[in-house]
Design an enzyme around this catalytic site. Sequence first.
Site, PDB file in Angstrom:
ATOM      1  N   SER A 298       0.843  -1.193   0.000  1.00 21.18           N
ATOM      2  CA  SER A 298       0.000   0.000   0.000  1.00 21.18           C
ATOM      3  C   SER A 298       0.880   1.245   0.000  1.00 21.18           C
ATOM      4  O   SER A 298       2.061   1.183   0.347  1.00 21.18           O
ATOM      5  CB  SER A 298      -0.890   0.022   1.239  1.00 21.18           C
ATOM      6  OG  SER A 298      -0.141   0.371   2.400  1.00 21.18           O
ATOM      7  N   ASP A 299       0.317   2.381  -0.396  1.00 24.11           N
ATOM      8  CA  ASP A 299       1.003   3.637  -0.128  1.00 24.11           C
ATOM      9  C   ASP A 299       0.807   3.955   1.351  1.00 24.11           C
ATOM     10  O   ASP A 299       0.069   3.272   2.061  1.00 24.11           O
ATOM     11  CB  ASP A 299       0.476   4.754  -1.024  1.00 24.11           C
ATOM     12  CG  ASP A 299       1.532   5.823  -1.294  1.00 24.11           C
ATOM     13  OD1 ASP A 299       2.449   5.986  -0.469  1.00 24.11           O
ATOM     14  OD2 ASP A 299       1.451   6.487  -2.334  1.00 24.11           O
ATOM     15  N   TRP A 300       1.484   4.976   1.813  1.00 20.74           N
ATOM     16  CA  TRP A 300       1.548   5.296   3.241  1.00 20.74           C
ATOM     17  C   TRP A 300       0.134   5.405   3.844  1.00 20.74           C
ATOM     18  O   TRP A 300      -0.633   6.305   3.520  1.00 20.74           O
ATOM     19  CB  TRP A 300       2.316   6.595   3.452  1.00 20.74           C
ATOM     20  CG  TRP A 300       2.568   6.956   4.873  1.00 20.74           C
ATOM     21  CD1 TRP A 300       1.667   7.472   5.767  1.00 20.74           C
ATOM     22  CD2 TRP A 300       3.806   6.834   5.582  1.00 20.74           C
ATOM     23  NE1 TRP A 300       2.252   7.688   6.987  1.00 20.74           N
ATOM     24  CE2 TRP A 300       3.581   7.303   6.900  1.00 20.74           C
ATOM     25  CE3 TRP A 300       5.077   6.378   5.245  1.00 20.74           C
ATOM     26  CZ2 TRP A 300       4.590   7.339   7.876  1.00 20.74           C
ATOM     27  CZ3 TRP A 300       6.082   6.422   6.210  1.00 20.74           C
ATOM     28  CH2 TRP A 300       5.828   6.886   7.504  1.00 20.74           C
ATOM     29  N   ALA A 301      -0.216   4.439   4.699  1.00 21.66           N
ATOM     30  CA  ALA A 301      -1.481   4.440   5.452  1.00 21.66           C
ATOM     31  C   ALA A 301      -2.715   4.383   4.553  1.00 21.66           C
ATOM     32  O   ALA A 301      -3.822   4.665   5.021  1.00 21.66           O
ATOM     33  CB  ALA A 301      -1.553   5.649   6.387  1.00 21.66           C
TER      34      ALA A 301
END
Length: 766
Positions: A298-301
Amino acid sequence: MKFISSKAAFAMVMLPALVATILMTQSCGKSGDVDSLYRDPSQPVEARVNNLLSQMTLEEKIGQLNQLSMPYGEGAFENLCDAVSRGEVGSLLNVPTAALSDSLQRVAMDSSRLGIPLLLARDVIHGYKTVFPIPLGQAATFDTALVKLGARIAATEASSDGIRWTFAPMIDIARDPRWGRIAEGCGEDVYLTSVMAKAMVDGFQGDDLTSPSSIAACAKHFAGYGASEAGRDYNSTYITERQLRNVYLPPFEEACKAGCLTYMSSFNDNDGVPSSGNKHLLTDILRGDWGFDGFVVSDWASVNEMVSHGFCSDPKDAAMKGLTAGLDMEMVSGTYIRYLKELVEEGKVSIDDIDRSVANILRVKFKLGLFENPYTGTPQSVKYDKAHLAAARQSAAEGTVMLKNDNGTLPLSADIKRILVTGPMADAPHDQLGTWAFDGEKDSTVTVLDALRDIYGDKMQIIYEPGLGYSRDKNTAGIAKAVNAARNADAVIAVVGEEAILSGEAHSLADINLLGAQGELIEALSRTGKPLVTVFIAGRPLTIAKQVEESDAVLYSFHPGTMGGPAIADLLFGVVSPSGKLPVTFPKSVGQIPVYYSEKNTGRPASGHETLLNDIPAEAGQTSLGCTSYYLDAGFGPLFPFGYGLSYGDFSYSDLAIDKSSYGVDDTIKATVTLSNNGKREATEVAQLYVRDMVGSVTRPVKELKGFKRVTLAPGESTQVTFELPVSELAFYGLEMERKVEPGDFTLWIGGDSDCTLSTSFEVTQ
């Protein structure tokens, strides 16, 4: 993505001694009954994956899906080591030094039950210590070999600190320069971005994945993020399935064909479905259609952010939807580590889904040779190697585009006596590095002013008056000093643009004019009558029609990195001829956005003869004004088209020919053209081939780039340039959503930019 501070990173070098103490006191060492087949490098990768997977507890499996960023604070490091030793961490971001990287790997290898190495990651986007031009600038080189070399150098330097995974290449098609992240990609074109994607993947991963200097590439952002509505970062997109497959997905498929080990899901929701929970993208297309066998992070969070999107009811629901959609590893938000075990026990997530994702991650770790060589193996001396700096200088020179050169203003003569250097970007080492240059160091950056003084300071007087303190500076007091200095100079070099912080993630702009009082500076310098060379250093196309008009010559450099200064100096004095070409269309005004060359014709295309705003008489009747697709106030085209760029040569194209007039779908088109340099200097031209499918089952773009070649010619020299284009590359997703070549009539062009006119026609038969 978010990062540690440099002070915190520096402090971490003191922690390896603590690691040694932790290792001696850990009580969860490897058990004696572990089947060690997976540790045998002679075994096939899949056999090793399956053997290790069969011995893992559910908790250890979930741990592999969990990526953390380097923590700080009281007891944070000890807690991290405990989590690593329990097998609860699969990957770490932002470990700042080689010593600490090795120390944490020792915890994973020597203190966890199964000895599974960590995958240490960092955003190494366009260089590590030796910073190359931002990716948009590298795309402007139209030089895939040089781009591959830049990625290889970045991997070599980064791996010396234990980094074996980077979140690049960013291969989003971007047609809105208001979007700050246009800086990170290769621009607007599908073909150019696709070939650059392959070059960067090949460079990062190298010829041998198990080499200590190989780092896993990560194709991002999957998918469609570059179409963020209104150019506003993190915004929604509304891309049809056909447009997705014809425009936004091809670079990602090319990365897959190149063997890219990982992908990153994007922040955006497309047509209401966030990418981190989009099974159609992550499973049906990526794995089903393309056969991808690496893993998706995933991208950040972004998993937890599906709650904010309104796609998930809570973080637990987000964990379920992310994992079942095909998102293997979660970056930092921690919903997987908190909720997946519970979701398995409740029957909402199957153990098969868990095993699938864990196997994908283990497969990459085995392919990288991490089980055999988890520690740093590249010497520290590779940082700022002379060959690395030379390549960065070449990249910055090839990626700088000459937009104007009236009356042969450039190159400057080495015999001139006095030069004024002015502008807020002339001596801005931090900002010259551009966005996503966390490990670049301004003390090692050579600015335009530095380079001119170093190379020409003993031959002429270099006068420096900055005029403005920084790009957003509105204090005009220094402009008068610059103007007075210009009156006593033989030539003026004004270096303007935008600071690094103004482009990249979370740095979208509604107005892309020159900020601060830079426009006033250029206007005032123009009025002096002295030859004015304006050098733009920026992270995106800017609306600069007025400044181009006021300047005698214009160079445009997309944040050129560590060696940008010497590269620009080489161009200014003709040591190197400009050869860069625009990877993105430059609008005249923001109101034209999105503007790109491969548009559709529409049913009423503009002819160029329609009535413009100032031609309309007062109290005009409700006339049609041609009833075609154009703006009354902006006219018919952009400021500069895609592929545009001048040189110190004078190139012409003639004698375009193709080997046949009719082709089958399995044939290859052979197109030739005579390229001549009619100028007085050796120069390099980027010859470009474009095609149009005249009639399709769905409407097709007016032109599409299908090939390019860099050709260097001496003054007066001519050569025949040959392109070979497989007819299969004319395929697209048509009315029935099947990718195929449709028979019919086509037009082919070869020239120096997307506005080229030299053309011929051919037919494709059934």
